[in-house]
Design a protein around this motif. Sequence first.
Motif, PDB file in Angstrom:
ATOM      1  N   VAL A 238     -21.456  29.079 -23.942  1.00  0.00           N
ATOM      2  CA  VAL A 238     -20.187  29.156 -23.207  1.00  0.00           C
ATOM      3  C   VAL A 238     -19.263  30.037 -24.027  1.00  0.00           C
ATOM      4  CG1 VAL A 238     -18.227  27.843 -22.319  1.00  0.00           C
ATOM      5  CG2 VAL A 238     -20.499  26.812 -22.292  1.00  0.00           C
ATOM      6  N   PHE A 239     -18.685  31.064 -23.382  1.00  0.00           N
ATOM      7  CA  PHE A 239     -17.856  32.015 -24.126  1.00  0.00           C
ATOM      8  C   PHE A 239     -16.375  31.815 -23.830  1.00  0.00           C
ATOM      9  CE2 PHE A 239     -22.040  33.989 -23.750  1.00  0.00           C
ATOM     10  CZ  PHE A 239     -22.301  34.243 -25.088  1.00  0.00           C
TER      11      PHE A 239
ATOM     12  N   LEU B 176     -25.011  30.568  -9.740  1.00  0.00           N
ATOM     13  CA  LEU B 176     -25.696  29.392 -10.288  1.00  0.00           C
ATOM     14  C   LEU B 176     -27.137  29.325  -9.798  1.00  0.00           C
ATOM     15  CD1 LEU B 176     -22.951  26.640 -10.114  1.00  0.00           C
ATOM     16  CD2 LEU B 176     -24.362  27.132 -12.101  1.00  0.00           C
ATOM     17  N   VAL B 177     -27.324  29.600  -8.499  1.00  0.00           N
ATOM     18  CA  VAL B 177     -28.680  29.560  -7.926  1.00  0.00           C
ATOM     19  C   VAL B 177     -29.576  30.575  -8.636  1.00  0.00           C
ATOM     20  CG1 VAL B 177     -30.000  30.142  -5.831  1.00  0.00           C
ATOM     21  CG2 VAL B 177     -27.993  28.642  -5.676  1.00  0.00           C
ATOM     22  N   GLU B 178     -29.041  31.786  -8.867  1.00  0.00           N
ATOM     23  CA  GLU B 178     -29.841  32.816  -9.553  1.00  0.00           C
ATOM     24  C   GLU B 178     -30.240  32.361 -10.952  1.00  0.00           C
ATOM     25  OE1 GLU B 178     -31.130  35.663  -8.372  1.00  0.00           O
ATOM     26  OE2 GLU B 178     -30.392  34.841  -6.493  1.00  0.00           O
TER      27      GLU B 178
ATOM     28  N   MET C  40     -23.131  26.546 -15.560  1.00  0.00           N
ATOM     29  CA  MET C  40     -24.183  27.560 -15.721  1.00  0.00           C
ATOM     30  C   MET C  40     -24.947  27.306 -17.026  1.00  0.00           C
ATOM     31  SD  MET C  40     -24.558  30.700 -14.009  1.00  0.00           S
ATOM     32  CE  MET C  40     -23.026  31.561 -13.799  1.00  0.00           C
ATOM     33  N   ALA C  41     -24.217  27.017 -18.083  1.00  0.00           N
ATOM     34  CA  ALA C  41     -24.842  26.836 -19.404  1.00  0.00           C
ATOM     35  C   ALA C  41     -25.737  25.605 -19.465  1.00  0.00           C
ATOM     36  CB  ALA C  41     -23.758  26.743 -20.481  1.00  0.00           C
TER      37      ALA C  41
ATOM     38  N   LEU D 142     -25.904  23.261 -26.865  1.00  0.00           N
ATOM     39  CA  LEU D 142     -24.891  24.076 -26.188  1.00  0.00           C
ATOM     40  C   LEU D 142     -23.999  24.678 -27.267  1.00  0.00           C
ATOM     41  CD1 LEU D 142     -23.866  24.669 -23.277  1.00  0.00           C
ATOM     42  CD2 LEU D 142     -22.313  22.736 -23.554  1.00  0.00           C
ATOM     43  N   ILE D 143     -23.843  25.996 -27.247  1.00  0.00           N
ATOM     44  CA  ILE D 143     -22.938  26.648 -28.195  1.00  0.00           C
ATOM     45  C   ILE D 143     -21.709  27.106 -27.418  1.00  0.00           C
ATOM     46  CG2 ILE D 143     -22.632  28.558 -29.813  1.00  0.00           C
ATOM     47  CD1 ILE D 143     -25.622  28.498 -30.364  1.00  0.00           C
ATOM     48  N   ALA D 144     -20.561  26.560 -27.760  1.00  0.00           N
ATOM     49  CA  ALA D 144     -19.325  26.900 -27.059  1.00  0.00           C
ATOM     50  C   ALA D 144     -18.430  27.657 -28.033  1.00  0.00           C
ATOM     51  CB  ALA D 144     -18.640  25.637 -26.552  1.00  0.00           C
TER      52      ALA D 144
END
Length: 335
Positions: free
Chosen positions: A95-96, A113-115, A167-168, A176-178
């Motif tokens: 997450v950026f 999201l689907v992709e 998404m992440a 998870l890297i935020a």
Amino acid sequence: MTRPLLDVRDLAVTFPTDSGPIHAVHRMSFSIGSGERVGIVGESGAGKSVAALAITRLLAPSARLSGQVALDGTDLLQLPRSQLRHVRGERIGMVFQDPVTCLSPRMSVGDQLVEAIRAHRGVPRRAARDRALDLLRSVGIPDPVLWAKEYPHRLSGGMAQRVMIAMAISCDPELLIADEPTTALDVTIEAQIIDLLVELSEERGTAVMLITHDLALLARFAERILVTYAGSIVEQGTVGTLYGRPSHPYTWGLMQSVTGVNEQRRRRLTAIRGAPPSARAIPPGCAFHPRCPYVQEVCRREVPELMVHGGDDHASACHFAGQLARPEELREVRP
Ligand code: SF4
């Protein structure tokens, strides 16, 4: 902590330039356990984001990396690029800071999201859409069916960040890297996003590495904190230890310059004097010595090692760790 999920050993990152190499990260070592929430804090230029990008190998190809980054025993620095794609997204989510620039302006939120789900999971479109709606619901988007049809420019900053988090976590990553996920948000939304990260971590057992320049924010989030300066870790410990018994003068400086960590009484905020060094010119000895009010001759000559000097793996990279009296106003600080 039992077996670490992520084990970083002696990570170093150098960028070659025409005017000489830039040493952005120096021999950084730390671990993150399964489901653990770890905060990495420091001023701009402390090497936090570069270390995160090095872990996921998202740096420019010219960057020189050394050391070891083991995810569940697999060294990511040695992994062929073809296999990295499965690690990013499936095992490590990112997450950026600015979510809107990370989302495509040409696709609806739902389609993006689907992709993402189909790219990693290969499930039919209908199953991916159901999963996308579940994810939007789980990150607190009201009326997911409606918002899935919208384009990113219609989202507020807080909603866009919730979509990025959805998404992440779409492939249930273990880590998870935020990276500064709340910097562009106001304080109320910031608190909601931090609470969401804690909730997701507790419900899903996801380990979270949160990068921030705001030490006060970590009191709300982290179980363990790493304080970085000039590309190195200068102090680490549990959140209780870091707030209750901080031992590095740089950590004291960070605490004295933010609001919110001392709830016992009003106090005057004090900025750390000077500025962080350029990665092109890290001072010899202790990199903090030009700004440290406790500097001694040895500090200008010898690099202090990160040494454990207390319980709970509390470690500090200061020649005088445990010997200096911390400022009076930090005695009452509680997480
Ligand atoms: Fe300050 Fe010296 Fe400790 Fe560095 S080693 S933080 S200069 S007292």
